[in-house]
Scaffold this motif. Structure first.
Motif, mmCIF file in Angstrom:
data_model
loop_
_atom_site.group_PDB
_atom_site.id
_atom_site.type_symbol
_atom_site.label_atom_id
_atom_site.label_comp_id
_atom_site.label_asym_id
_atom_site.label_seq_id
_atom_site.Cartn_x
_atom_site.Cartn_y
_atom_site.Cartn_z
ATOM 1 N N GLN A 1 0.830 -1.197 0.000
ATOM 2 C CA GLN A 1 0.000 0.000 0.000
ATOM 3 C C GLN A 1 0.870 1.255 0.000
ATOM 4 O O GLN A 1 0.431 2.321 -0.416
ATOM 5 N N SER A 2 2.113 1.103 0.458
ATOM 6 C CA SER A 2 3.078 2.201 0.374
ATOM 7 C C SER A 2 3.876 2.067 -0.912
ATOM 8 O O SER A 2 4.598 1.085 -1.094
ATOM 9 N N PRO A 3 3.773 3.022 -1.840
ATOM 10 C CA PRO A 3 4.567 2.920 -3.077
ATOM 11 C C PRO A 3 6.061 2.904 -2.797
ATOM 12 O O PRO A 3 6.834 2.336 -3.569
ATOM 13 N N GLY A 4 6.478 3.504 -1.664
ATOM 14 C CA GLY A 4 7.893 3.493 -1.311
ATOM 15 C C GLY A 4 8.420 2.092 -1.067
ATOM 16 O O GLY A 4 9.588 1.793 -1.356
ATOM 17 N N PHE A 5 7.569 1.218 -0.541
ATOM 18 C CA PHE A 5 7.986 -0.165 -0.315
ATOM 19 C C PHE A 5 8.264 -0.848 -1.648
ATOM 20 O O PHE A 5 9.243 -1.576 -1.802
ATOM 21 N N ILE A 6 7.398 -0.621 -2.619
ATOM 22 C CA ILE A 6 7.599 -1.212 -3.942
ATOM 23 C C ILE A 6 8.848 -0.633 -4.605
ATOM 24 O O ILE A 6 9.624 -1.349 -5.249
ATOM 25 N N ASP A 7 9.071 0.688 -4.448
ATOM 26 C CA ASP A 7 10.295 1.292 -4.970
ATOM 27 C C ASP A 7 11.519 0.582 -4.401
ATOM 28 O O ASP A 7 12.470 0.271 -5.128
ATOM 29 N N ALA A 8 11.494 0.313 -3.088
ATOM 30 C CA ALA A 8 12.630 -0.351 -2.448
ATOM 31 C C ALA A 8 12.808 -1.771 -2.964
ATOM 32 O O ALA A 8 13.927 -2.233 -3.194
ATOM 33 N N ALA A 9 11.695 -2.481 -3.157
ATOM 34 C CA ALA A 9 11.775 -3.852 -3.654
ATOM 35 C C ALA A 9 12.335 -3.893 -5.067
ATOM 36 O O ALA A 9 13.204 -4.726 -5.389
ATOM 37 N N ILE A 10 11.876 -2.978 -5.937
ATOM 38 C CA ILE A 10 12.354 -2.958 -7.318
ATOM 39 C C ILE A 10 13.813 -2.510 -7.365
ATOM 40 O O ILE A 10 14.621 -3.042 -8.151
ATOM 41 N N ALA A 11 14.191 -1.553 -6.523
ATOM 42 C CA ALA A 11 15.591 -1.109 -6.482
ATOM 43 C C ALA A 11 16.501 -2.249 -6.041
ATOM 44 O O ALA A 11 17.606 -2.419 -6.568
ATOM 45 N N THR A 12 16.048 -3.033 -5.072
ATOM 46 C CA THR A 12 16.835 -4.185 -4.632
ATOM 47 C C THR A 12 16.953 -5.210 -5.752
ATOM 48 O O THR A 12 18.023 -5.778 -5.994
ATOM 49 N N ALA B 1 16.899 -4.639 -8.899
ATOM 50 C CA ALA B 1 17.759 -4.123 -9.958
ATOM 51 C C ALA B 1 19.232 -4.400 -9.675
ATOM 52 O O ALA B 1 20.047 -4.525 -10.591
ATOM 53 N N ARG B 2 19.578 -4.515 -8.389
ATOM 54 C CA ARG B 2 20.968 -4.755 -8.010
ATOM 55 C C ARG B 2 21.284 -6.226 -7.803
ATOM 56 O O ARG B 2 22.440 -6.638 -7.885
ATOM 57 N N ARG B 3 20.243 -7.017 -7.503
ATOM 58 C CA ARG B 3 20.481 -8.417 -7.144
ATOM 59 C C ARG B 3 19.595 -9.328 -8.008
ATOM 60 O O ARG B 3 18.382 -9.411 -7.792
ATOM 61 N N PRO B 4 20.176 -10.013 -8.985
ATOM 62 C CA PRO B 4 19.389 -10.865 -9.882
ATOM 63 C C PRO B 4 18.561 -11.920 -9.155
ATOM 64 O O PRO B 4 17.462 -12.256 -9.597
ATOM 65 N N GLU B 5 19.095 -12.451 -8.050
ATOM 66 C CA GLU B 5 18.334 -13.475 -7.329
ATOM 67 C C GLU B 5 17.060 -12.908 -6.721
ATOM 68 O O GLU B 5 16.057 -13.618 -6.572
ATOM 69 N N VAL B 6 17.074 -11.609 -6.391
ATOM 70 C CA VAL B 6 15.876 -10.963 -5.870
ATOM 71 C C VAL B 6 14.858 -10.782 -6.987
ATOM 72 O O VAL B 6 13.656 -10.989 -6.797
ATOM 73 N N PHE B 7 15.337 -10.403 -8.165
ATOM 74 C CA PHE B 7 14.453 -10.281 -9.326
ATOM 75 C C PHE B 7 13.741 -11.614 -9.589
ATOM 76 O O PHE B 7 12.522 -11.663 -9.772
ATOM 77 N N ASP B 8 14.513 -12.706 -9.597
ATOM 78 C CA ASP B 8 13.927 -14.022 -9.843
ATOM 79 C C ASP B 8 12.900 -14.379 -8.771
ATOM 80 O O ASP B 8 11.850 -14.961 -9.077
ATOM 81 N N LEU B 9 13.195 -14.021 -7.531
ATOM 82 C CA LEU B 9 12.275 -14.342 -6.446
ATOM 83 C C LEU B 9 10.984 -13.536 -6.558
ATOM 84 O O LEU B 9 9.881 -14.064 -6.328
ATOM 85 N N LEU B 10 11.092 -12.258 -6.952
ATOM 86 C CA LEU B 10 9.890 -11.450 -7.132
ATOM 87 C C LEU B 10 9.006 -12.028 -8.239
ATOM 88 O O LEU B 10 7.773 -11.997 -8.134
ATOM 89 N N PRO C 1 12.043 -15.226 1.741
ATOM 90 C CA PRO C 1 12.846 -15.548 2.927
ATOM 91 C C PRO C 1 12.996 -14.327 3.831
ATOM 92 O O PRO C 1 13.040 -13.190 3.350
ATOM 93 N N ALA C 2 13.104 -14.571 5.113
ATOM 94 C CA ALA C 2 13.198 -13.479 6.089
ATOM 95 C C ALA C 2 14.364 -12.528 5.807
ATOM 96 O O ALA C 2 14.203 -11.304 5.898
ATOM 97 N N PRO C 3 15.575 -13.026 5.468
ATOM 98 C CA PRO C 3 16.685 -12.091 5.208
ATOM 99 C C PRO C 3 16.393 -11.123 4.063
ATOM 100 O O PRO C 3 16.767 -9.947 4.126
ATOM 101 N N LEU C 4 15.734 -11.620 3.011
ATOM 102 C CA LEU C 4 15.412 -10.732 1.898
ATOM 103 C C LEU C 4 14.378 -9.696 2.310
ATOM 104 O O LEU C 4 14.494 -8.515 1.974
#
Length: 383
Positions: free
Chosen positions: A330-341, A343-352, A363-366
């Motif tokens: 509901q916070s667009p800032g949270f989505i900005d942070a997720a997409i920015a992460t 963009a830097r980490r391919p494994e995060v892109f795959d997980l999204l 996972p909790a660490p992500l």
């Protein structure tokens, strides 16, 4: 004529066809009837995207090559509400197949497997001697309600409708696009968030394009829906003028009801199985339909208990994840942070992609990394 059907399925979309196909796959001798109010092929407003997870389901149904003649899309580009962009090759390609084609192929495959297909609009539902009677003339041991977002069976059974706060509305059309374009695009919009436009190339010189937002947000504008939806689609994708625009509702999974009543099992949109983060529903439809078909023929005495157990095992943790993320989003800032992460980490892109198009969890660490970036960004803005 069959006096009692083993499985009666209402709705010939992906969920209903999957239920009928699975029932005949597991019990070839079962009497299976598939009802739909329309003849096929017929159009259905949808994004037309079939993720790799959906192809997995087709394989389980014995139809691994059903959409093999459609070109896979290899890349995905996402623009966050704040303008952060990530574009990468997906781990497994997706497909875009118009529902006019996809649904008709599924129904034809069911018919070829021995499913009886009829055009019929359901008007009544009763219980008699432990069986379900449809319109006073069709009797079944189990029924799968796969009749869409405005499910007649769900209403007849008194199941609550999806709350408006958990309902989205989208408009879908088609636009010309170069044949060689192989990237799906999701362009988010901060105004009226959560809201986004999409462009999914089919591979034949056209693309499925659309725009979606939450229904309460649309109502809050005080403007005609057509003006808002068509206008924002044109604003976000000015280079892709759309034709054949049609609107449709999306009952999101955080507002899902119980998975059935008695010997009637809800599947697909009728079960409010739409991913609240992406609007994806075809994978959920194929999966829930398959599980409903399994429960109907393998646990005919108590199909609902079996179906509930199967759904929980397949989607329980995932749906909990998307419930939590939908609130955070509901916070667009949270989505900005997720997409920015991402963009830097391919494994995060795959997980999204797994969470948005499949049955992935976070996972909790992500989760901690995204929240940490979100907090740092907010503190920096306030500073």
């Amino acid at each position: 004529m069959t006096d009692v059907w083993d499985v009666l399925v209402v709705g010939g979309g992906p969920a209903g066809a999957a239920a009928a196909l699975r029932a005949k796959q597991l019990r070839p001798g079962a009497a299976v009837l598939l009802l739909d109010r329309d003849d096929f092929p017929r159009d259905k407003a949808c994004g037309d995207g079939i993720a790799a997870h959906g192809r997995d389901e087709l394989g389980l149904l014995g139809l691994p090559d059903l959409i093999a003649d459609y070109r896979p899309t290899q890349r995905l580009s996402v623009i966050s509400p704040g303008g952060v962009r990530v574009s990468a090759r997906v781990a497994r390609p997706n497909h875009v197949v118009p529902r006019m084609v996809f649904d008709a192929r599924l129904v034809e495959a069911a018919r070829a497997r021995g499913v009886v297909v009829r055009r019929h609009r359901v008007r009544s539902l009763t219980s008699q001697d432990g069986r379900v009677v449809v319109d006073g003339e069709l009797t079944a041991r189990s029924v799968v309600a796969a009749d869409g977002a405005h499910s007649t069976l769900r209403r007849l059974l008194g199941a609550r409708p999806t709350p408006e706060r958990h309902t989205a509305i989208a408009v879908r059309g088609y636009a010309d696009m170069p044949d060689d374009e192989d990237a799906q695009l999701i362009a988010m919009q901060r105004a009226g968030w959560p809201a986004y436009a999409w462009a999914f190339p089919i591979g034949d010189g056209t693309a499925n394009v659309g725009f979606g937002m939450l229904l309460p947000t649309l109502h809050a504008t005080g403007l005609p829906g057509r003006q808002v939806l068509h206008g924002r689609l044109a604003e976000l994708l000015p280079h892709l003028p759309a034709r054949d625009l049609r609107a449709h509702h999306l009952p999101l999974s955080p507002g899902r009801p119980k998975p059935g009543v008695g010997k009637v099992l809800f599947a697909g949109d009728a079960a409010s199985l739409i991913n609240p983060l992406t609007g994806e529903g075809i994978y959920y439809a194929l999966l829930s339909g398959r599980l409903a078909g399994e429960a109907a023929v393998l646990s005919a005495g108590d199909p609902l208990t079996a179906y509930r157990r199967r759904l929980r095992a397949a989607l329980g943790r995932h749906l909990l994840t998307t419930d939590v993320l939908a609130r955070a989003a509901q916070s667009p800032g949270f989505i900005d942070a997720a997409i920015a992460t991402a963009a830097r980490r391919p494994e995060v892109f795959d997980l999204l992609v797994e969470v948005g198009l499949g049955a992935g969890t976070v996972p909790a660490p992500l989760a901690a990394a995204v929240v940490s970036r979100w907090i740092r960004t907010n503190l920096g803005a306030r500073g």
